[in-house]
Enzyme design. Structure first.
Site, short mmCIF file in Angstrom:
data_model
loop_
_atom_site.label_atom_id
_atom_site.label_comp_id
_atom_site.label_asym_id
_atom_site.label_seq_id
_atom_site.Cartn_x
_atom_site.Cartn_y
_atom_site.Cartn_z
N GLU A 104 -1.25 17.14 2.07
CA GLU A 104 -1.02 15.83 3.40
C GLU A 104 -0.36 16.91 4.72
O GLU A 104 1.14 16.83 4.42
CB GLU A 104 -0.09 15.09 3.43
CG GLU A 104 -0.43 14.17 4.26
CD GLU A 104 1.17 12.36 4.21
OE1 GLU A 104 0.31 11.34 4.47
OE2 GLU A 104 1.32 12.76 3.25
N ASP A 150 -1.06 12.35 -6.96
CA ASP A 150 -0.31 12.15 -6.34
C ASP A 150 1.40 13.02 -6.87
O ASP A 150 2.07 13.04 -7.64
CB ASP A 150 0.90 10.85 -5.56
CG ASP A 150 0.50 11.23 -4.32
OD1 ASP A 150 0.83 12.06 -3.42
OD2 ASP A 150 -0.53 10.21 -3.41
N HIS A 159 -3.94 5.15 2.55
CA HIS A 159 -3.11 3.84 1.84
C HIS A 159 -2.11 3.94 3.22
O HIS A 159 -1.38 2.65 3.71
CB HIS A 159 -1.75 4.32 0.49
CG HIS A 159 -1.46 5.37 0.70
ND1 HIS A 159 -2.11 6.99 0.87
CD2 HIS A 159 0.00 5.89 0.83
CE1 HIS A 159 -1.08 7.57 0.93
NE2 HIS A 159 0.45 6.88 1.20
N ASP A 160 -2.32 4.37 4.29
CA ASP A 160 -1.25 4.82 4.95
C ASP A 160 -1.84 4.44 6.25
O ASP A 160 -0.94 4.38 7.80
CB ASP A 160 -0.33 6.00 5.09
CG ASP A 160 0.47 6.38 4.36
OD1 ASP A 160 1.21 5.10 4.01
OD2 ASP A 160 1.09 7.71 4.02
N ASP A 215 1.60 14.99 -1.04
CA ASP A 215 2.49 14.46 -0.16
C ASP A 215 3.13 15.26 0.74
O ASP A 215 4.17 16.13 0.59
CB ASP A 215 3.33 12.99 -0.89
CG ASP A 215 3.62 11.97 -0.02
OD1 ASP A 215 3.08 11.55 1.00
OD2 ASP A 215 5.24 12.57 0.55
#
Length: 557
Positions: A257, A101, A330-331, A202
């Site tokens: 993302e 990440d 995860h979100d 991210d």
């Protein structure tokens, strides 16, 4: 390059690990790298060929590791750099690539760069972050943080505000500063030279801010104003520079993302000319059950709208860019609780959702526990939450703005909180679901005695084995990876049906998104097709669809 040009990352299936909740090897209640190492055989059996690790860098953990204080150190709770090197080596030996990440829109306020930056206005690191004078004694503009409140934090020591689109402990980096960009590129090369196989980036669409810093639209309830900064004026220039200086020198999987990403922007981020990234995450489909004016409001799924959005991306990127396919991360809350039926049809509906997604063109992402049809958590009280966004949202909506009652907000959080996906992985029916011998950092879902990996590994018709078969089919049939998508019956409010076509082959995919039995005749040309996969154990395909039924028929023309 076009959509049928072969690339390993197009043919891959990615498994996302949230390390804090995956497997705890030392009994401190927190997942760690040795725990992941222990489960490599499980990942190999599932059949995935890429693992994406959520952040494992040194962090004060204000936002569960997305606030990084040292990019070149492993978080103490997760282990050591030696543990990481062993994990990387063993993944590679198992035929699994490892993707990190990359969190470079912001750092922690405890990062050495920011510690220096806030010392005084003339510090060499001052311009590593975004500092502005007050405007009429207030914040420089009306931008809101993703976690509630203003996106600006006043710093008493230097008399200026710094920008933070997330927590106030996550100051945004100033990508206008070439020194910042070069420091990021050096860090990326440092990890790539260790042998990592790519990056999930991210909120990468936020790195370029309009330097006029104008006010945005009036803030909607619970939403940040970062839409004013998504796809900023220099974002593609920065990513093309990153490509030239770093990414082009390695054979990588890169996915951005892209918060606020439109179809036109995605064609730039993930263009087939490979100037920027391999693919981008878009979020249109996972905002369908959100209230337009209040992110904590609830509304049911509109399947016609879902089909419209998925089709827009499937058709719109065909031959121009590459799709990333996901329901969960995860979100996001657990998909089977969100758009399936997590009670009497939990396994059937989970298999249906998986079929619908994995048969599309793009690279599928599986989030830990999705392959077991793990469900949302029955949270009872605010004290059980760990997610900053959820906790801040509760205080803002219930105590500050008084727009929701406590019970209304808790009902929303049970449906929408990011903590639903962050409860510990359910390995077996022993204490704490086999995740830890200590006290887990967040509660284990009490249904672990029924829903766990050990039980599903032993049962041939389990959700685990269904995902395993979907992944195997993708490796066996090029049409699943490279075939052209076409929607059928777009206005049907209950059924998602589409075809894939490649050379002389065609696939028909039919998915019932309801708990009702429906009349749905098999199209004439597919009646003699072979069934590649079906989510009912009898494998009988007829002119009626059973609740949450899904099947895939294959024909050769």
């Amino acid at each position: 390059m076009n959509s049928t040009e072969k690339k390993w990352w197009k043919e891959a299936v990615v498994y996302q690990i949230y390390p804090r909740s995956f497997m705890d090897s030392n009994g401190d209640g927190i997942g760690d790298l040795k725990g992941i190492i222990e489960k490599i055989p499980y990942l190999k059996e599932l059949g995935v060929n890429v693992v994406w690790l959520s952040p494992i860098y040194q962090s004060p953990n204000d936002d569960n590791g997305y606030d990084i204080s040292d990019y070149r150190r492993i978080m103490d709770e997760f282990g050591t750099m030696d543990d990481f090197q062993q994990l990387l080596m063993l993944c590679h030996e198992a035929g699994i690539r490892l993707v990190m990440d990359l969190v470079v829109n912001h750092t922690s306020d405890e990062h050495a760069w920011f510690v220096e930056s806030r010392k005084d206005r003339t510090n060499p690191y001052r311009d590593y972050y975004i500092w502005r004078d007050p405007a009429d004694g207030k914040a420089p503009n009306n931008w809101g943080s993703c976690f509630g409140g203003s996106a600006w934090q006043f710093d008493e020591q230097t008399g200026q505000y710094y920008l933070h689109f997330f927590s106030k402990k996550q100051p945004d980096l100033n990508w206008e500063n070439e020194n910042v960009r070069n420091a990021v590129y050096d860090m990326m090369k440092w990890w790539l030279d260790k042998g990592v196989d790519g990056f999930r980036m991210d909120v990468i669409s936020l790195i370029s801010k309009d330097q006029e810093f104008k006010d945005g639209e009036p803030e909607l309830t619970g939403y940040s104003s970062f839409n004013v900064c998504a796809n900023g004026p220099r974002v593609h220039e920065f990513l093309q520079e990153m490509r030239r200086k770093v990414l082009s020198k390695y054979d990588l999987l890169t996915v951005g993302e892209c918060t606020g990403g439109t179809l036109e922007e995605a064609k730039k981020y993930a263009s087939s000319d490979e100037k920027e990234l391999n693919m981008a995450f878009q979020f249109e489909h996972v905002t369908l059950d959100a209230d337009t004016n209040n992110k904590w409001g609830l509304k049911p799924l509109n399947l016609v709208k879902l089909k419209e959005i998925m089709t827009k991306w499937q058709v719109g990127l065909e031959g121009k860019a590459w799709n990333s396919l996901f329901w969960c991360n995860h979100d996001q809350p657990r998909m089977v609780s969100r758009w399936g039926n997590d009670r009497e049809y939990r396994e059937i509906s989970a298999k249906m959702l998986a079929t619908c997604l994995h048969m599309m063109q793009g690279t599928p992402y599986v989030y830990q526990g999705e392959e077991l049809a793990m469900t949302n958590m029955p949270f009872q009280d605010l004290s059980e939450f760990r997610d900053l966004d959820s906790i801040n949202g509760y205080h803002e909506m219930v105590e500050v703005k008084k727009l929701m009652t406590s019970e209304e907000m808790l009902t929303s959080l049970r449906k929408k909180s990011r903590d639903n996906s962050r409860t510990p992985m359910q390995w077996d029916d022993s204490t704490n679901a086999g995740f830890s011998t200590g006290t887990p950092w967040i509660k284990v879902n009490p249904n672990y005695t029924e829903i766990n990996a050990r039980e599903q590994l032993q049962r041939p018709d389990s959700v685990f084995h269904y995902y395993q078969k979907l992944i195997q089919l993708r490796k066996q049939h090029e049409i699943i990876v490279y075939g052209k998508y076409e929607l059928l019956d777009g206005t049907n409010p209950d059924v998602y049906a589409y075809t894939r076509a490649l050379d002389n082959e065609k696939l028909l995919i039919v998915c019932n998104f309801t708990s009702k039995e429906l009349d749905y005749p098999i199209p004439e040309m597919y009646k003699d097709g072979s069934c590649l996969i079906s989510n009912y154990p009898d494998n009988t395909i007829g002119n009626k669809l059973r609740p949450y039924e899904a099947y895939v028929l294959h024909i050769e023309l």
